[in-house]
Write a protein that holds these residues in place. Structure first.
Motif, PDB file in Angstrom:
ATOM      1  N   GLN A 217      34.994  62.091  -0.475  1.00 20.05           N
ATOM      2  CA  GLN A 217      34.294  62.649   0.677  1.00 20.05           C
ATOM      3  C   GLN A 217      32.940  62.011   0.954  1.00 20.05           C
ATOM      4  O   GLN A 217      32.541  61.864   2.111  1.00 20.05           O
ATOM      5  CB  GLN A 217      34.120  64.158   0.487  1.00 20.05           C
ATOM      6  CG  GLN A 217      35.424  64.936   0.534  1.00 20.05           C
ATOM      7  CD  GLN A 217      36.192  64.907  -0.795  1.00 20.05           C
ATOM      8  OE1 GLN A 217      35.713  64.365  -1.791  1.00 20.05           O
ATOM      9  NE2 GLN A 217      37.365  65.509  -0.798  1.00 20.05           N
ATOM     10  N   SER A 218      32.181  61.666  -0.092  1.00 16.07           N
ATOM     11  CA  SER A 218      30.854  61.108   0.161  1.00 16.07           C
ATOM     12  C   SER A 218      30.389  60.230  -0.999  1.00 16.07           C
ATOM     13  O   SER A 218      30.858  60.379  -2.139  1.00 16.07           O
ATOM     14  CB  SER A 218      29.822  62.223   0.412  1.00 16.07           C
ATOM     15  OG  SER A 218      29.483  62.901  -0.782  1.00 16.07           O
ATOM     16  N   PHE A 219      29.465  59.332  -0.681  1.00 17.03           N
ATOM     17  CA  PHE A 219      28.842  58.452  -1.663  1.00 17.03           C
ATOM     18  C   PHE A 219      27.329  58.612  -1.480  1.00 17.03           C
ATOM     19  O   PHE A 219      26.683  57.859  -0.750  1.00 17.03           O
ATOM     20  CB  PHE A 219      29.261  56.994  -1.441  1.00 17.03           C
ATOM     21  CG  PHE A 219      28.988  56.092  -2.623  1.00 17.03           C
ATOM     22  CD1 PHE A 219      27.697  55.845  -3.058  1.00 17.03           C
ATOM     23  CD2 PHE A 219      30.032  55.488  -3.298  1.00 17.03           C
ATOM     24  CE1 PHE A 219      27.443  55.015  -4.145  1.00 17.03           C
ATOM     25  CE2 PHE A 219      29.798  54.646  -4.387  1.00 17.03           C
ATOM     26  CZ  PHE A 219      28.497  54.414  -4.807  1.00 17.03           C
ATOM     27  N   PRO A 220      26.712  59.603  -2.138  1.00 18.73           N
ATOM     28  CA  PRO A 220      25.318  59.933  -1.847  1.00 18.73           C
ATOM     29  C   PRO A 220      24.275  59.129  -2.616  1.00 18.73           C
ATOM     30  O   PRO A 220      23.080  59.306  -2.363  1.00 18.73           O
ATOM     31  CB  PRO A 220      25.241  61.407  -2.247  1.00 18.73           C
ATOM     32  CG  PRO A 220      26.235  61.542  -3.365  1.00 18.73           C
ATOM     33  CD  PRO A 220      27.354  60.595  -3.011  1.00 18.73           C
ATOM     34  N   LEU A 221      24.678  58.256  -3.563  1.00 18.87           N
ATOM     35  CA  LEU A 221      23.712  57.598  -4.441  1.00 18.87           C
ATOM     36  C   LEU A 221      23.376  56.183  -3.981  1.00 18.87           C
ATOM     37  O   LEU A 221      24.273  55.384  -3.667  1.00 18.87           O
ATOM     38  CB  LEU A 221      24.261  57.551  -5.866  1.00 18.87           C
ATOM     39  CG  LEU A 221      23.370  56.880  -6.923  1.00 18.87           C
ATOM     40  CD1 LEU A 221      22.073  57.674  -7.113  1.00 18.87           C
ATOM     41  CD2 LEU A 221      24.112  56.745  -8.243  1.00 18.87           C
ATOM     42  N   GLU A 222      22.099  55.853  -4.002  1.00 16.11           N
ATOM     43  CA  GLU A 222      21.640  54.502  -3.724  1.00 16.11           C
ATOM     44  C   GLU A 222      22.115  53.544  -4.818  1.00 16.11           C
ATOM     45  O   GLU A 222      21.985  53.828  -6.012  1.00 16.11           O
ATOM     46  CB  GLU A 222      20.109  54.483  -3.679  1.00 16.11           C
ATOM     47  CG  GLU A 222      19.511  53.110  -3.483  1.00 16.11           C
ATOM     48  CD  GLU A 222      18.001  53.117  -3.578  1.00 16.11           C
ATOM     49  OE1 GLU A 222      17.383  52.233  -2.935  1.00 16.11           O
ATOM     50  OE2 GLU A 222      17.440  53.984  -4.279  1.00 16.11           O
ATOM     51  N   ILE A 223      22.672  52.414  -4.404  1.00 17.75           N
ATOM     52  CA  ILE A 223      23.065  51.342  -5.320  1.00 17.75           C
ATOM     53  C   ILE A 223      22.349  50.075  -4.846  1.00 17.75           C
ATOM     54  O   ILE A 223      22.765  49.446  -3.866  1.00 17.75           O
ATOM     55  CB  ILE A 223      24.594  51.125  -5.342  1.00 17.75           C
ATOM     56  CG1 ILE A 223      25.318  52.415  -5.754  1.00 17.75           C
ATOM     57  CG2 ILE A 223      24.946  49.983  -6.285  1.00 17.75           C
ATOM     58  CD1 ILE A 223      25.019  52.894  -7.169  1.00 17.75           C
ATOM     59  N   PRO A 224      21.255  49.674  -5.498  1.00 20.56           N
ATOM     60  CA  PRO A 224      20.482  48.525  -5.016  1.00 20.56           C
ATOM     61  C   PRO A 224      21.294  47.253  -4.864  1.00 20.56           C
ATOM     62  O   PRO A 224      21.051  46.468  -3.929  1.00 20.56           O
ATOM     63  CB  PRO A 224      19.397  48.370  -6.093  1.00 20.56           C
ATOM     64  CG  PRO A 224      19.218  49.745  -6.642  1.00 20.56           C
ATOM     65  CD  PRO A 224      20.596  50.346  -6.634  1.00 20.56           C
ATOM     66  N   SER A 225      22.265  47.022  -5.758  1.00 20.34           N
ATOM     67  CA  SER A 225      23.061  45.797  -5.671  1.00 20.34           C
ATOM     68  C   SER A 225      23.954  45.775  -4.433  1.00 20.34           C
ATOM     69  O   SER A 225      24.282  44.694  -3.928  1.00 20.34           O
ATOM     70  CB  SER A 225      23.922  45.639  -6.929  1.00 20.34           C
ATOM     71  OG  SER A 225      23.129  45.515  -8.080  1.00 20.34           O
ATOM     72  N   TYR A 226      24.347  46.930  -3.954  1.00 22.73           N
ATOM     73  CA  TYR A 226      25.226  47.062  -2.792  1.00 22.73           C
ATOM     74  C   TYR A 226      24.703  48.199  -1.911  1.00 22.73           C
ATOM     75  O   TYR A 226      25.229  49.315  -1.921  1.00 22.73           O
ATOM     76  CB  TYR A 226      26.684  47.286  -3.226  1.00 22.73           C
ATOM     77  CG  TYR A 226      27.259  46.058  -3.893  1.00 22.73           C
ATOM     78  CD1 TYR A 226      27.820  45.031  -3.133  1.00 22.73           C
ATOM     79  CD2 TYR A 226      27.182  45.895  -5.276  1.00 22.73           C
ATOM     80  CE1 TYR A 226      28.304  43.882  -3.734  1.00 22.73           C
ATOM     81  CE2 TYR A 226      27.669  44.748  -5.887  1.00 22.73           C
ATOM     82  CZ  TYR A 226      28.223  43.744  -5.112  1.00 22.73           C
ATOM     83  OH  TYR A 226      28.703  42.591  -5.705  1.00 22.73           O
ATOM     84  N   PRO A 227      23.641  47.936  -1.156  1.00 23.73           N
ATOM     85  CA  PRO A 227      22.904  48.997  -0.463  1.00 23.73           C
ATOM     86  C   PRO A 227      23.664  49.714   0.641  1.00 23.73           C
ATOM     87  O   PRO A 227      23.219  50.779   1.092  1.00 23.73           O
ATOM     88  CB  PRO A 227      21.689  48.253   0.107  1.00 23.73           C
ATOM     89  CG  PRO A 227      22.098  46.817   0.166  1.00 23.73           C
ATOM     90  CD  PRO A 227      23.018  46.604  -0.983  1.00 23.73           C
ATOM     91  N   LYS A 228      24.804  49.185   1.081  1.00 26.21           N
ATOM     92  CA  LYS A 228      25.558  49.874   2.125  1.00 26.21           C
ATOM     93  C   LYS A 228      26.473  50.967   1.573  1.00 26.21           C
ATOM     94  O   LYS A 228      27.073  51.718   2.350  1.00 26.21           O
ATOM     95  CB  LYS A 228      26.396  48.876   2.933  1.00 26.21           C
ATOM     96  CG  LYS A 228      25.576  47.879   3.751  1.00 26.21           C
ATOM     97  CD  LYS A 228      26.486  46.940   4.531  1.00 26.21           C
ATOM     98  CE  LYS A 228      25.686  45.916   5.316  1.00 26.21           C
ATOM     99  NZ  LYS A 228      26.567  44.977   6.066  1.00 26.21           N
TER     100      LYS A 228
END
Length: 528
Positions: A217-228
């Protein structure tokens, strides 16, 4: 005369043992310690109740003990206005403070850390101090939690009392892994809400927050390597920065709680493709993640690399449950890839899980996978894999027979979103059922209650977790010889703990009835 004296002495000791054993059933401590004895006198907490640490090897440079002591004082006061001029305030029945001695200078928190402690509260003395000894700071924190439950505010005297002194308590956990899962994909949970859950976990001596961060349903966490990737969040406001995640890990660690992060792959990952559509096999078939695309594994490596900078627990959870491979077999380019690799859907599922395991292990993690991976190809899993049981009973027995470790979360017993599961179900479920060999028993590293979030958000999470999670917490903490054979034997004590949670600001629901129950009508907290 000498024989009569010895006989009388032995009889007195026997009577004392019998009295203490009978009282243990009614002691208001949760979870029950491994060994406990007490007397029948009362001490009063001094106005300037102090923390002493001399003889301790732990220097408390990071302030964990100081913060733990400050929280202790706050929760035993319970926001009451204390009258320190109560009758007897000038007597010798004053407890001046607590002396904490920690043997290890380290505050590293990791799986298997020593959580044992010994707590002694004297009977009286003008300079009386309770004595708390522990191997590590985290054992000491557990001892402070136990001490907090020995304290009561006396509404008549307006004083804080420690009743039934002297106390002698020796305690350690039965299992090293005692977890609670929260799910921030189905509904976003703010940082203050997560921190309140962590606080309540510490009260019950649970020590792993399993953070199911992302899902379909959702991806709420920031991932600096893949910011999208966090484009898959519900909204801009319902997101966590990496600094937020680090703060949750820091906050939990200071209360002796590890954070187990989870990426549930290859299924349960549709939200990933909002930012990176090439992860989907097609725009009509959005999960499992595209096994034929090298970018999929490159991205997983990037995510786990970013995780490794924040989530320092030795384990990472890689999911692996409920994978329907039909999508792969029906998508032309994936189907063609399967043919070239001489694989069917089941083979590709195995390939994906094992490759993801290798990525995680290259970053220093040991991997937890849901039980479907074991059910389908258990003999291919890395030997350090921890299999997470959820589908039902008998799984742990098979896992340890295969020489792998196991975490138990039988959905029929320890799923908190199953509102028809009562606290009695939670209390009486035994993770070691049919596992009799001591060597095999050690492979069951513990258990976990799961708060899946489809129908849970900030408005109802606490009353859905508590008090049923506390019933499982005692099963996981308390030595087997102290566990009640009949759940009704612990009903008054659990009811008291539920009311204690309410007094501490935790919205625990009534003990009577099913999960997330409401009061049946006007009445005392202790009778609901």
């Amino acid at each position: 005369m000498g024989k009569i004296t010895v006989t009388s002495l032995l009889l007195g000791i026997l009577i004392h043992v019998i009295v203490v054993y009978a009282d243990v059933k009614n002691l208001n401590i949760w979870p029950m310690p491994s060994s406990v004895s007490h007397g029948y006198n009362t001490l009063y907490i001094a106005k300037d109740f102090k923390l002493r640490t001399y003889q301790s090897k732990y220097a408390d440079a990071s302030g964990i003990l100081k913060d733990g002591f400050t929280k202790l004082v706050d929760i035993i006061k319970g926001a009451h206005v204390i009258d320190y001029n109560y009758p007897g305030s000038s007597s010798s029945a004053i407890l001046q403070g607590i002396h904490v001695i920690v043997a290890s200078p380290s505050d590293e928190l990791q799986y298997g850390v020593d959580e044992s402690y010994n707590l002694d509260v004297p009977m009286q003395g003008k300079a009386a101090y309770a004595l708390l000894k522990a191997q590590t700071i985290y054992g000491a924190l557990h001892g402070l939690q136990t001490f907090s439950q020995l304290c009561n505010f006396n509404i008549s005297t307006r004083a804080i009392e420690v009743r039934q002194v002297p106390w002698t308590i020796s305690d350690q956990p039965r299992f090293s892994y005692r977890g609670l899962l929260i799910d921030t994909s189905r509904h976003y949970l703010s940082l203050p809400v997560i921190k309140k859950v962590i606080d309540s976990m510490a009260y019950a001596k649970l020590n792993v927050l399993h953070w199911h961060i992302v899902d379909t349903q959702s991806f709420p966490l920031e991932i600096p390597s893949y910011p999208k990737l966090w484009n898959g969040a519900y909204s801009l406001e319902e997101r966590y920065t990496m600094a937020d995640a680090a703060e949750i890990v820091r906050y939990a660690q200071r209360q002796g709680i590890n954070v187990l992060s989870e990426l549930d792959i290859p299924g349960h990952a549709q939200s990933w493709g909002v930012g990176y559509p090439s992860l989907w096999p097609s725009d009509k078939c959005m999960e499992p993640l595209d096994v034929s695309n090298e970018f999929t594994f490159k991205l997983i490596e990037g995510v786990l690399s970013d995780f490794s900078k924040i989530f320092k627990y030795k384990f990472v959870h890689l999911g692996g449950d409920e994978v329907d491979t039909t999508c792969w077999e029906k998508t032309p380019h994936v189907s063609e890839w399967l043919k070239k690799k001489n694989m069917n859907g089941t083979d590709a599922y195995e390939y994906f899980v094992l490759r993801a395991q290798k990525i995680a292990m290259s970053l220093g993690y040991e991997v937890v996978n849901w039980e479907e991976t074991f059910n389908h190809f258990g003999n291919k899993l890395d030997r350090k894999t921890v299999v997470h049981n959820w589908l039902g009973g008998g799984v742990a027995e098979r896992v340890v027979a295969a020489g792998l470790r196991c975490i138990v979360s039988n959905q029929g017993k320890w799923y908190l979103d199953h509102l028809d599961s009562t606290w009695q179900d939670f209390y009486m479920y035994e993770p070691l059922t049919n596992i009799t060999s001591p060597a095999k028993q050690k492979l069951v590293i513990g258990g976990e209650v799961c708060m899946w979030g489809e129908h849970i958000d900030a408005s109802d999470i606490e009353q859905t977790i508590w008090p049923r999670a506390a019933a499982a917490a005692e099963r996981l903490w308390t030595s087997s010889n102290q566990l009640a054979k009949d759940s009704q034997d612990v009903y008054p004590r659990l009811s008291h703990f539920r009311c204690l949670l309410n007094q501490r600001g935790v919205a625990a629901s009534p003990v009577n009835g099913y999960g997330r129950n409401v009061p049946s009508g006007p009445g005392s907290c202790y009778q609901q």
